[in-house]
Design a protein around this motif. Structure first.
Motif, PDB file in Angstrom:
ATOM      1  N   ILE A   1       0.839  -1.212   0.000  1.00 22.76           N
ATOM      2  CA  ILE A   1       0.000   0.000   0.000  1.00 22.76           C
ATOM      3  C   ILE A   1       0.864   1.248   0.000  1.00 22.76           C
ATOM      4  CG2 ILE A   1      -1.666   1.335   1.355  1.00 22.76           C
ATOM      5  CD1 ILE A   1      -2.862  -1.325   2.285  1.00 22.76           C
ATOM      6  N   ARG A   2       1.954   1.235   0.784  1.00 23.73           N
ATOM      7  CA  ARG A   2       2.855   2.385   0.821  1.00 23.73           C
ATOM      8  C   ARG A   2       3.471   2.636  -0.556  1.00 23.73           C
ATOM      9  NH1 ARG A   2       2.433   6.007   4.599  1.00 23.73           N
ATOM     10  NH2 ARG A   2       4.385   6.760   3.699  1.00 23.73           N
ATOM     11  N   ILE A   3       3.816   1.574  -1.249  1.00 21.22           N
ATOM     12  CA  ILE A   3       4.407   1.727  -2.582  1.00 21.22           C
ATOM     13  C   ILE A   3       3.386   2.341  -3.546  1.00 21.22           C
ATOM     14  CG2 ILE A   3       5.290   0.459  -4.588  1.00 21.22           C
ATOM     15  CD1 ILE A   3       6.538  -1.540  -2.620  1.00 21.22           C
TER      16      ILE A   3
ATOM     17  N   TRP B   1      -0.978  -0.373  11.364  1.00 22.38           N
ATOM     18  CA  TRP B   1      -0.759   1.060  11.572  1.00 22.38           C
ATOM     19  C   TRP B   1       0.668   1.334  12.045  1.00 22.38           C
ATOM     20  CZ3 TRP B   1      -3.553   4.321   9.237  1.00 22.38           C
ATOM     21  CH2 TRP B   1      -3.568   5.667   9.602  1.00 22.38           C
ATOM     22  N   LEU B   2       1.208   0.437  12.893  1.00 25.01           N
ATOM     23  CA  LEU B   2       2.599   0.572  13.346  1.00 25.01           C
ATOM     24  C   LEU B   2       3.555   0.458  12.158  1.00 25.01           C
ATOM     25  CD1 LEU B   2       4.930   0.606  15.414  1.00 25.01           C
ATOM     26  CD2 LEU B   2       4.560  -1.864  15.728  1.00 25.01           C
ATOM     27  N   THR B   3       3.345  -0.548  11.330  1.00 24.25           N
ATOM     28  CA  THR B   3       4.197  -0.734  10.145  1.00 24.25           C
ATOM     29  C   THR B   3       4.096   0.456   9.214  1.00 24.25           C
ATOM     30  OG1 THR B   3       3.785  -3.126  10.291  1.00 24.25           O
ATOM     31  CG2 THR B   3       4.741  -2.304   8.246  1.00 24.25           C
TER      32      THR B   3
ATOM     33  N   PRO C   1       3.577   8.085  -4.739  1.00 22.90           N
ATOM     34  CA  PRO C   1       3.525   9.369  -5.463  1.00 22.90           C
ATOM     35  C   PRO C   1       2.707  10.429  -4.726  1.00 22.90           C
ATOM     36  CG  PRO C   1       3.157   7.541  -6.972  1.00 22.90           C
ATOM     37  CD  PRO C   1       3.108   6.974  -5.591  1.00 22.90           C
ATOM     38  N   LEU C   2       1.620   9.989  -4.117  1.00 24.20           N
ATOM     39  CA  LEU C   2       0.754  10.921  -3.401  1.00 24.20           C
ATOM     40  C   LEU C   2       1.430  11.442  -2.136  1.00 24.20           C
ATOM     41  CD1 LEU C   2      -2.154  12.030  -3.721  1.00 24.20           C
ATOM     42  CD2 LEU C   2      -2.902  10.215  -2.189  1.00 24.20           C
ATOM     43  N   THR C   3       1.993  10.523  -1.363  1.00 26.20           N
ATOM     44  CA  THR C   3       2.646  10.931  -0.119  1.00 26.20           C
ATOM     45  C   THR C   3       3.917  11.738  -0.394  1.00 26.20           C
ATOM     46  OG1 THR C   3       3.763   8.783  -0.041  1.00 26.20           O
ATOM     47  CG2 THR C   3       1.735   9.011   1.216  1.00 26.20           C
ATOM     48  N   TYR C   4       4.602  11.427  -1.476  1.00 23.66           N
ATOM     49  CA  TYR C   4       5.816  12.172  -1.828  1.00 23.66           C
ATOM     50  C   TYR C   4       5.490  13.650  -2.079  1.00 23.66           C
ATOM     51  CZ  TYR C   4       9.834  13.825  -4.496  1.00 23.66           C
ATOM     52  OH  TYR C   4      10.905  14.559  -4.951  1.00 23.66           O
TER      53      TYR C   4
ATOM     54  N   GLN D   1      -6.055   9.282   2.125  1.00 20.61           N
ATOM     55  CA  GLN D   1      -5.681   7.972   2.657  1.00 20.61           C
ATOM     56  C   GLN D   1      -6.675   7.468   3.703  1.00 20.61           C
ATOM     57  OE1 GLN D   1      -1.409   7.242   3.572  1.00 20.61           O
ATOM     58  NE2 GLN D   1      -1.066   9.271   2.695  1.00 20.61           N
ATOM     59  N   ILE D   2      -7.581   8.334   4.164  1.00 27.18           N
ATOM     60  CA  ILE D   2      -8.550   7.915   5.171  1.00 27.18           C
ATOM     61  C   ILE D   2      -9.414   6.743   4.687  1.00 27.18           C
ATOM     62  CG2 ILE D   2     -10.620   8.651   6.436  1.00 27.18           C
ATOM     63  CD1 ILE D   2      -9.281  11.364   6.818  1.00 27.18           C
ATOM     64  N   PRO D   3      -9.968   6.771   3.437  1.00 29.10           N
ATOM     65  CA  PRO D   3     -10.742   5.611   2.976  1.00 29.10           C
ATOM     66  C   PRO D   3      -9.931   4.324   2.964  1.00 29.10           C
ATOM     67  CG  PRO D   3     -11.133   7.493   1.540  1.00 29.10           C
ATOM     68  CD  PRO D   3     -10.008   7.872   2.446  1.00 29.10           C
ATOM     69  N   VAL D   4      -8.628   4.427   2.652  1.00 22.25           N
ATOM     70  CA  VAL D   4      -7.769   3.239   2.663  1.00 22.25           C
ATOM     71  C   VAL D   4      -7.655   2.688   4.074  1.00 22.25           C
ATOM     72  CG1 VAL D   4      -5.454   2.365   2.168  1.00 22.25           C
ATOM     73  CG2 VAL D   4      -6.501   4.065   0.652  1.00 22.25           C
ATOM     74  N   PHE D   5      -7.496   3.601   5.038  1.00 20.28           N
ATOM     75  CA  PHE D   5      -7.413   3.141   6.427  1.00 20.28           C
ATOM     76  C   PHE D   5      -8.700   2.462   6.860  1.00 20.28           C
ATOM     77  CE2 PHE D   5      -8.525   4.093  10.870  1.00 20.28           C
ATOM     78  CZ  PHE D   5      -7.588   3.298  11.498  1.00 20.28           C
TER      79      PHE D   5
END
Length: 529
Positions: free
Chosen positions: A352-354, A504-506, A358-361, A416-420
């Motif tokens: 998911i992070r990968i 969430w920790l990861t 682009p968005l988080t960057y 990212q809230i919907p993903v969470f």
């Protein structure tokens, strides 16, 4: 409002929405009867409560749900077990009315904390699976006083093939036969034959009552003829709902379900309600002979997929199913390569992070630019303190000149809230995590960390992420609120399943690593200029 204000507001609002949804919209926990309740007590309770019976004027007429009072209780003898079916991982008991009165799950994954076999039903609520109710009140009274005879009292089913039990009832000349073919994976076929046609209804039973909480949906779900999924939560039933040619009718709690399904002809389904407005499913029988399919047991993806791929719709994730369902399939796919569910969650988090990189960057770069502009922003705010219009105009000009987006920092967080929420639903509803260990003291990812280690580490990682993330606080109060968020989230996550806290920790750990990397890249770029 500056960008940091928006970040604080977005974070706090997401937390409030999360809490508010659980409090106002999720079903409230219901009292579960003591696991040692006796059959006699159950019978007495049934005699006291008002029971609702679906009624139809005649065969072929529109399905209705007119309530009918039953004047006599079920006799104690009819609650006795008259047939038992043993499979490799379950035991199914039938009572004198030809109903599934109890199911015991033998697998270690499903056992109680005391190591006992798990019972699927702990309360005396009715109807039970395969219960038949007639539209004619007099005939219905007679049916609930007349026990069935059974072709075999004990049946062992191997892994190769199904077993068959035939139940027979004589209602003053009306012969009712119920032929049940049970398969090793606990799906079954039921064939109802009557010597003459009488309008009646058959139920898949009330939902199992093992895992009832404020965080998961429990009630009934119907897949209509056009594929629409209709969910009626406990406490929300009107008792007038009906569906023509439905494909699936299932009563479920967090992990377990009892269902009827027919993907070829469909079923006419009506929904009654009990005294607490909990929904109760019934399917209308047709003519002298009526056949349908059923399932009872855990909502485990592989089992349902093997029976029929459409049955996996029983695993429902709430509002964010459109995101959660694909995410769950990815989780299952990852687990096919990684046998440990804990490390599977870690791998899903990395994936998911990968995908969101682009968005988080962009968000992190925007935050870094805003930090550099913080002194100039403060200067503008001080200079035009009494003129908000000029202040905003000069700030927008500043943003434009330096190509900084004031929404760039909080927008990725909001998206990212919907993903969470989706991963929250997946990890909360996946029975595959029940009893699944990770490492060391985490021996069940479906329950909270007994030593609170994961929530504390999660809070610490969130605090660390704040420390390495550029900020441009201009209001001391905003800064204090923002610094307290890790503490708030730590207490909020204390009772969450360990699998969710692990995610969430990861996620936080990789966020910290990513932020440090981007900070270093931007510093090198700045020196190069």
């Amino acid at each position: 409002m500056n960008t940091q204000t928006r970040v604080v507001i977005a974070t706090v609002l997401s937390l409030l929405v999360f809490i508010g949804y659980d409090y106002f919209f999720m079903p409230k926990p219901q009292h579960i009867a003591d696991k040692n309740i006796t059959v006699q007590t159950a019978v007495q309770d049934r005699a006291k409560q008002r029971e609702l019976q679906p009624a139809g004027a005649a065969a072929g007429s529109e399905v209705s749900t007119k309530p009918v009072e039953r004047t006599q209780p079920v006799e104690t003898a009819l609650a006795d077990v008259i047939a038992t079916v043993e499979t490799s991982n379950a035991r199914i008991e039938f009572d004198g009315l030809g109903r599934i009165s109890q199911m015991y799950l033998k697998d270690r994954q499903y056992r109680t904390e005391e190591g006992e076999e798990l019972k699927l039903f702990n309360s005396p609520r009715i109807p039970k699976p395969l219960e038949i109710r007639f539209s004619d009140p007099a005939l219905n009274e007679l049916a609930f006083k007349t026990p069935y005879s059974v072709s075999v009292s004990k049946l062992d089913i191997g892994t190769d093939g199904p077993g068959v039990i035939l139940f027979r009832q004589n209602l003053d000349g009306l012969i009712v036969e119920k032929r049940v073919t049970i398969y090793p994976d606990h799906h079954y076929d039921v064939e109802i034959k009557m010597s003459e046609p009488k309008p009646y209804f058959i139920s898949p039973g009330v939902r199992p009552d093992l895992r009832i909480d404020n965080y998961t949906v429990h009630g009934v779900m119907v897949e209509e003829a056009d594929g629409t999924l209709t969910i009626i939560d406990d406490g929300d039933a009107k008792g007038t709902e009906s569906f023509r040619k439905a494909r699936i009718a299932v009563a479920f709690d967090r992990y377990y379900a009892t269902a009827f399904y027919d993907f070829e002809k469909g079923m006419d389904v009506v929904i009654n309600k009990d005294a607490e407005e909990n929904p109760i499913l019934f399917v209308k029988g047709e003519g002298n002979q009526f056949t349908m399919h059923g399932y009872i047991g855990p909502k485990e993806f592989k089992i349902l997929q093997a029976i029929h791929p459409e049955l996996t719709k029983i695993i429902e994730f709430g509002w964010f199913t459109f995101i959660a369902a694909p995410m769950f399939k990815v989780l299952m796919w990852l687990h096919s390569f990684i046998p440990n569910w804990g490390w599977t969650i870690v791998a899903l988090t990395v994936l998911i992070r990968i995908l969101l990189y682009p968005l988080t960057y962009k968000g992190m770069v925007s935050m870094h630019r805003l930090k550099e502009l913080a002194p100039k922003i403060k200067e503008i705010q001080k200079k035009y303190k009494g003129d908000p219009q000029k202040m905003n105009a000069h700030m927008m000009e500043l943003y434009k000149k330096h190509k900084a987006n004031p929404l760039g920092g909080c927008l990725p967080m909001i998206l990212q809230i919907p993903v969470f929420f989706a991963i929250y639903r997946v990890l909360l509803n996946a029975i595959e995590l029940k009893g699944a260990p990770w490492i060391l003291w985490i021996d069940d990812l479906s329950v909270m960390d007994p030593y609170y280690v994961l929530p504390i580490l999660m809070g610490a990682s969130m605090w660390l992420h704040q420390r390495v993330t550029p900020n441009n606080f201009t209001d001391p109060m905003q800064e204090k609120i923002f610094k307290w968020l890790p503490v708030i989230f730590t207490f909020f996550f204390v009772t969450f399943p360990a699998g969710l806290v692990l995610y969430w920790l990861t996620n936080n750990i990789f966020s910290v690593a990513q932020q440090l990397l981007i900070n270093r890249m931007l510093e090198k770029h700045k020196k190069a200029e």
